[in-house]
Write a protein that holds these residues in place. Structure first.
Motif, PDB file in Angstrom:
ATOM      1  N   SER A   1       0.858  -1.184   0.000  1.00 41.87           N
ATOM      2  CA  SER A   1       0.000   0.000   0.000  1.00 41.87           C
ATOM      3  C   SER A   1       0.896   1.236   0.000  1.00 41.87           C
ATOM      4  CB  SER A   1      -0.902  -0.014   1.231  1.00 41.87           C
ATOM      5  OG  SER A   1      -0.155   0.321   2.391  1.00 41.87           O
ATOM      6  N   VAL A   2       0.289   2.382  -0.024  1.00 41.71           N
ATOM      7  CA  VAL A   2       1.075   3.631   0.027  1.00 41.71           C
ATOM      8  C   VAL A   2       1.740   3.795   1.384  1.00 41.71           C
ATOM      9  CG1 VAL A   2      -0.305   4.841  -1.697  1.00 41.71           C
ATOM     10  CG2 VAL A   2      -1.007   4.917   0.696  1.00 41.71           C
ATOM     11  N   LEU A   3       1.342   2.983   2.361  1.00 40.37           N
ATOM     12  CA  LEU A   3       1.887   3.084   3.713  1.00 40.37           C
ATOM     13  C   LEU A   3       3.004   2.079   3.979  1.00 40.37           C
ATOM     14  CD1 LEU A   3      -1.567   3.292   5.550  1.00 40.37           C
ATOM     15  CD2 LEU A   3      -0.063   5.217   4.965  1.00 40.37           C
ATOM     16  N   THR A   4       3.182   1.119   3.086  1.00 34.28           N
ATOM     17  CA  THR A   4       4.103   0.015   3.346  1.00 34.28           C
ATOM     18  C   THR A   4       5.561   0.449   3.218  1.00 34.28           C
ATOM     19  OG1 THR A   4       2.448  -1.478   2.388  1.00 34.28           O
ATOM     20  CG2 THR A   4       4.635  -2.380   2.768  1.00 34.28           C
ATOM     21  N   ALA A   5       6.382   0.037   4.166  1.00 37.44           N
ATOM     22  CA  ALA A   5       7.811   0.349   4.137  1.00 37.44           C
ATOM     23  C   ALA A   5       8.511  -0.544   3.110  1.00 37.44           C
ATOM     24  CB  ALA A   5       8.421   0.131   5.514  1.00 37.44           C
ATOM     25  N   PRO A   6       9.446   0.000   2.335  1.00 35.26           N
ATOM     26  CA  PRO A   6      10.185  -0.805   1.352  1.00 35.26           C
ATOM     27  C   PRO A   6      10.873  -2.025   1.969  1.00 35.26           C
ATOM     28  CG  PRO A   6      10.565   1.524   0.962  1.00 35.26           C
ATOM     29  CD  PRO A   6       9.812   1.423   2.257  1.00 35.26           C
ATOM     30  N   ASP A   7      11.378  -1.892   3.209  1.00 39.44           N
ATOM     31  CA  ASP A   7      12.061  -3.023   3.847  1.00 39.44           C
ATOM     32  C   ASP A   7      11.118  -4.212   4.028  1.00 39.44           C
ATOM     33  OD1 ASP A   7      14.490  -1.812   3.982  1.00 39.44           O
ATOM     34  OD2 ASP A   7      14.352  -1.221   6.088  1.00 39.44           O
ATOM     35  N   ALA A   8       9.878  -3.932   4.362  1.00 39.41           N
ATOM     36  CA  ALA A   8       8.910  -5.018   4.543  1.00 39.41           C
ATOM     37  C   ALA A   8       8.657  -5.728   3.219  1.00 39.41           C
ATOM     38  CB  ALA A   8       7.606  -4.470   5.113  1.00 39.41           C
ATOM     39  N   VAL A   9       8.506  -4.961   2.146  1.00 39.39           N
ATOM     40  CA  VAL A   9       8.276  -5.545   0.816  1.00 39.39           C
ATOM     41  C   VAL A   9       9.473  -6.376   0.388  1.00 39.39           C
ATOM     42  CG1 VAL A   9       7.865  -5.030  -1.616  1.00 39.39           C
ATOM     43  CG2 VAL A   9       6.719  -3.681   0.150  1.00 39.39           C
ATOM     44  N   GLU A  10      10.672  -5.830   0.591  1.00 40.73           N
ATOM     45  CA  GLU A  10      11.879  -6.551   0.187  1.00 40.73           C
ATOM     46  C   GLU A  10      12.037  -7.846   0.981  1.00 40.73           C
ATOM     47  OE1 GLU A  10      13.772  -5.950  -2.311  1.00 40.73           O
ATOM     48  OE2 GLU A  10      12.773  -4.067  -2.834  1.00 40.73           O
ATOM     49  N   ALA A  11      11.726  -7.802   2.256  1.00 36.16           N
ATOM     50  CA  ALA A  11      11.886  -8.985   3.101  1.00 36.16           C
ATOM     51  C   ALA A  11      10.965 -10.118   2.654  1.00 36.16           C
ATOM     52  CB  ALA A  11      11.619  -8.626   4.567  1.00 36.16           C
ATOM     53  N   VAL A  12       9.703  -9.821   2.415  1.00 36.78           N
ATOM     54  CA  VAL A  12       8.780 -10.898   2.028  1.00 36.78           C
ATOM     55  C   VAL A  12       9.027 -11.339   0.587  1.00 36.78           C
ATOM     56  CG1 VAL A  12       7.003 -10.273   3.703  1.00 36.78           C
ATOM     57  CG2 VAL A  12       6.935  -9.282   1.415  1.00 36.78           C
ATOM     58  N   THR A  13       9.480 -10.424  -0.271  1.00 35.10           N
ATOM     59  CA  THR A  13       9.805 -10.805  -1.647  1.00 35.10           C
ATOM     60  C   THR A  13      10.970 -11.787  -1.662  1.00 35.10           C
ATOM     61  OG1 THR A  13       9.030  -8.673  -2.505  1.00 35.10           O
ATOM     62  CG2 THR A  13      10.498  -9.948  -3.927  1.00 35.10           C
ATOM     63  N   GLU A  14      11.979 -11.511  -0.842  1.00 38.92           N
ATOM     64  CA  GLU A  14      13.120 -12.421  -0.736  1.00 38.92           C
ATOM     65  C   GLU A  14      12.687 -13.771  -0.187  1.00 38.92           C
ATOM     66  OE1 GLU A  14      17.028 -12.541   2.055  1.00 38.92           O
ATOM     67  OE2 GLU A  14      16.790 -10.729   0.834  1.00 38.92           O
ATOM     68  N   LEU A  15      11.781 -13.754   0.785  1.00 39.29           N
ATOM     69  CA  LEU A  15      11.271 -15.008   1.342  1.00 39.29           C
ATOM     70  C   LEU A  15      10.555 -15.826   0.263  1.00 39.29           C
ATOM     71  CD1 LEU A  15      10.518 -16.933   3.681  1.00 39.29           C
ATOM     72  CD2 LEU A  15       8.461 -15.534   4.008  1.00 39.29           C
ATOM     73  N   VAL A  16       9.734 -15.171  -0.539  1.00 41.41           N
ATOM     74  CA  VAL A  16       9.004 -15.872  -1.596  1.00 41.41           C
ATOM     75  C   VAL A  16       9.977 -16.571  -2.536  1.00 41.41           C
ATOM     76  CG1 VAL A  16       7.489 -15.582  -3.585  1.00 41.41           C
ATOM     77  CG2 VAL A  16       6.959 -14.406  -1.448  1.00 41.41           C
ATOM     78  N   HIS A  17      11.046 -15.879  -2.909  1.00 40.35           N
ATOM     79  CA  HIS A  17      12.076 -16.498  -3.752  1.00 40.35           C
ATOM     80  C   HIS A  17      12.669 -17.732  -3.065  1.00 40.35           C
ATOM     81  CE1 HIS A  17      12.391 -13.917  -7.226  1.00 40.35           C
ATOM     82  NE2 HIS A  17      12.474 -12.816  -6.484  1.00 40.35           N
ATOM     83  N   GLU A  18      12.955 -17.614  -1.774  1.00 37.14           N
ATOM     84  CA  GLU A  18      13.563 -18.719  -1.033  1.00 37.14           C
ATOM     85  C   GLU A  18      12.614 -19.908  -0.904  1.00 37.14           C
ATOM     86  OE1 GLU A  18      14.774 -16.928   2.615  1.00 37.14           O
ATOM     87  OE2 GLU A  18      16.418 -15.793   1.700  1.00 37.14           O
ATOM     88  N   LEU A  19      11.329 -19.653  -0.999  1.00 29.34           N
ATOM     89  CA  LEU A  19      10.340 -20.728  -0.939  1.00 29.34           C
ATOM     90  C   LEU A  19      10.195 -21.437  -2.285  1.00 29.34           C
ATOM     91  CD1 LEU A  19       7.471 -18.995   1.104  1.00 29.34           C
ATOM     92  CD2 LEU A  19       9.210 -20.580   1.957  1.00 29.34           C
TER      93      LEU A  19
END
Length: 594
Positions: A159-177
């Motif tokens: 969302s417009v409120l989401t911190a980039p670090d949070a997005v990057e962290a879960v995106t990296e997790l998705v790749h690792e899965l």
């Protein structure tokens, strides 16, 4: 916010989706805390993980030691406070705003400030859920697809409120899965469901209007579009009530009538007929939760067809293009004597040569013997005059998709073909009745829409007009059975079944691109990985031809006058620029010139 550690993940809600996510996480080495208010749901999640890992061991995809480690990484609780140590909490509770809001607000007082909170919603506003949290910057959308262990796509929604670090962290997790993440903005349906549910809604409306049976709608999309499931089957799998919730959210934002839930979705939901989970939805199942359908009052009888089929021994095909030669090959392979008529002897011989080349490929691939190849080709007689069709029992036109050209041809067929011959058009978008009215025997005229390539595609849409006789209709269905094609019945309106459902979906993909909501590559990937489509919408548009696609969409818009069906301006601009897809070397993508 600081980059969180996601070595421990909590999953709140241990239904079908939550249990699938648990399996993905534990098999990827994560410590997983499962939370559900129902002790039975928690026990079921444990049993499900035990069963899937046991199957993996039996198939030698996992060792017994690895299985033991996976099971040890999963712990279940009924108290939400058990998630305190998690670096990521994924909520997959039922799709109800008040329930999701309560979970996310409760997490404010439980997890540490650096933890990421992910909602599994595919319809509700991530922004609204985040705004009501004490830490909106850590709330993201993490939309897995069902079944989570098998489906590769995960939509990461910020969302417009989401911190980039949070997005990057879960995106990296998705790749690792081992999954493919696609980033999306916050709007109902995101990418995949944003395109999928409009299509499902139109299919429900088509069924509700009694345009075609549920079986024919589903078979048409499986066989004509190559989809893994028909739309009504898929609605039952997703849940009719869930689909209605998603569509309500989409309509609230888009105000597009194509997203307004078909009334039948509300009727089924209110009656508790929500699909497989209830044991009944569009279809009836042998038990709640089962995938096995059983006959019910709506199941067509095997002898439901009306009329007595006429005998067909000889078939004529008018046309010299790829579709005409493909249809002629289909009939010849089935044992019919085929007369293939073109406007000149040279074109007729060229069409026959195309059949020979196709048969030769089958011989090389071991699908056909040389003797059978020769016998099939011997049944095809090229001709350069329609007078050669005087004695055929079935005449099939496969000429240019131009109404005036087809009407002139049908006028000639009416004159040269013997009384009792069935006259069929392969049009995919023009009114069949207009061809019928060009003859003095409209009762003998029917639509017989093959799909390209005709030798490979199993579907034929059988289109009867208000003037088509029962025996002509029965004849075409009998012929379809003999040539080993699957006939589906539909009425004489633009797009029939497949194009009427497929091309609005393609058009909506173009609109999504021109709105800059997602990239071309992400949209294609979303539909292949999240929807099981054989091709992404832009890949398919380039194969079909942008000019052909635009023409079909214009016909649909002209017939139904629905604003949401108006062709996307970007598609019109590309066609005007001569970017027609693969055949021109450039469409939505560029292609090497041959």
């Amino acid at each position: 916010m600081d980059r969180p550690s996601l070595s421990t993940v909590a999953v709140v809600g241990l239904g079908t989706m939550g249990t699938g996510i648990v399996e993905v996480l534990t098999r990827a080495g994560r410590e997983v805390i499962g939370v559900d208010v129902s002790d039975e749901a928690a026990r079921h999640a444990v049993r499900a993980l035990e069963a899937t890992t046991a199957r993996a061991v039996a198939r030698e995809k996992m060792t017994e030691r690895e299985r033991t480690d996976v099971l040890a990484r999963f712990r279940t609780f009924s108290d939400l406070r058990a998630v305190a140590e998690a670096g990521l909490v994924i909520e997959v509770v039922p799709e109800d705003y008040a329930l999701k809001h309560a979970v996310i607000r409760a997490l404010d007082d439980i997890v540490r400030p650096t933890a990421v909170v992910a909602t599994g919603t595919n319809a509700l506003s991530v922004t609204r859920l985040a705004a009501d949290s004490a830490h909106p910057e850590r709330v993201v959308g993490l939309h897995f697809f069902n079944p989570a262990p098998a489906m590769r796509l995960v939509e990461v929604v910020s969302s417009v409120l989401t911190a980039p670090d949070a997005v990057e962290a879960v995106t990296e997790l998705v790749h690792e899965l081992g999954k493919e993440p696609i980033r999306a903005g916050d709007r109902p349906g995101f990418v995949a469901d944003g395109l999928l549910f409009g299509y499902l809604n139109q299919a429900a409306a088509m069924y509700e209007a009694r345009y075609a049976t549920r079986e024919d709608i589903d078979a048409a999309m499986r066989l004509g579009a190559g989809l893994p499931m028909g739309p009504l089957e898929l609605l039952d799998l997703i849940g009719v009530d869930t689909a209605r919730t998603v569509l309500e959210a989409m309509y609230a934002e888009s105000h597009d009538r194509l997203h307004a839930p078909a009334p039948i979705l509300g009727q089924l939901s209110r009656a508790g007929l929500t699909g497989r989970k209830a044991g009944r939805g569009f279809y009836t199942y042998d038990a709640p939760g089962s995938a096995t359908t059983v006959p019910d009052a709506l199941t067509p009888a095997a002898d439901a067809g009306q009329g007595t089929a006429r005998e067909v021994r000889a078939v004529g095909v008018a046309g010299s293009g790829t579709m005409a030669s493909g249809i002629a090959e289909v009939f010849a392979k089935a044992g019919y004597a085929v007369t293939l008529v073109a406007r000149s002897r040279e074109k007729a011989e060229r069409a026959a040569a195309r059949i020979a080349a196709s048969l030769d490929r089958s011989v090389r691939k071991g699908r056909l013997s040389q003797e059978d190849r020769d016998a099939v080709l011997a049944r095809v007689t090229p001709a350069d005059t329609l007078e050669a069709l005087a004695e055929v029992d079935l005449a099939v036109e496969a000429v240019a998709e131009d109404l005036a050209v087809k009407q002139e041809l049908f006028g000639t067929l009416d004159r040269v073909c013997k009384p009792g011959a069935v006259l069929a058009t392969t049009t995919s978008s023009l009114p069949v009745v207009a061809c019928a009215r060009a003859t003095g025997r409209p009762q003998d005229v029917v639509g017989m829409h093959f799909f390209n390539p005709a030798p490979a595609m199993k579907l034929v849409e059988v289109v009867r007009t208000v003037l088509t006789g029962d025996d002509a209709h029965a004849t075409v269905r009998a012929v379809c059975a003999r040539v080993r094609k699957h006939p589906v019945d539909c009425g004489d309106r633009a797009g029939f079944i497949v194009n009427a459902l497929l091309f609005p979906y393609l058009n909506n993909a173009v609109k999504m691109l021109e709105e800059h909501y997602a990239t071309l590559d992400d949209i294609d990937a979303a539909m292949k990985l999240g929807g099981g489509y054989p091709m992404g919408p832009f890949e398919l548009l380039d194969v079909v031809g942008l000019d052909v696609s635009l023409a079909i969409e214009q016909v649909l818009y002209s017939e139904f006058r629905e604003p949401g069906l108006a062709p996307a301006p970007l598609l019109e601009h590309l066609v005007a620029a001569g970017c027609l897809g693969r055949k021109s070397g450039r469409g939505f993508r560029e292609y090497a010139r041959r």
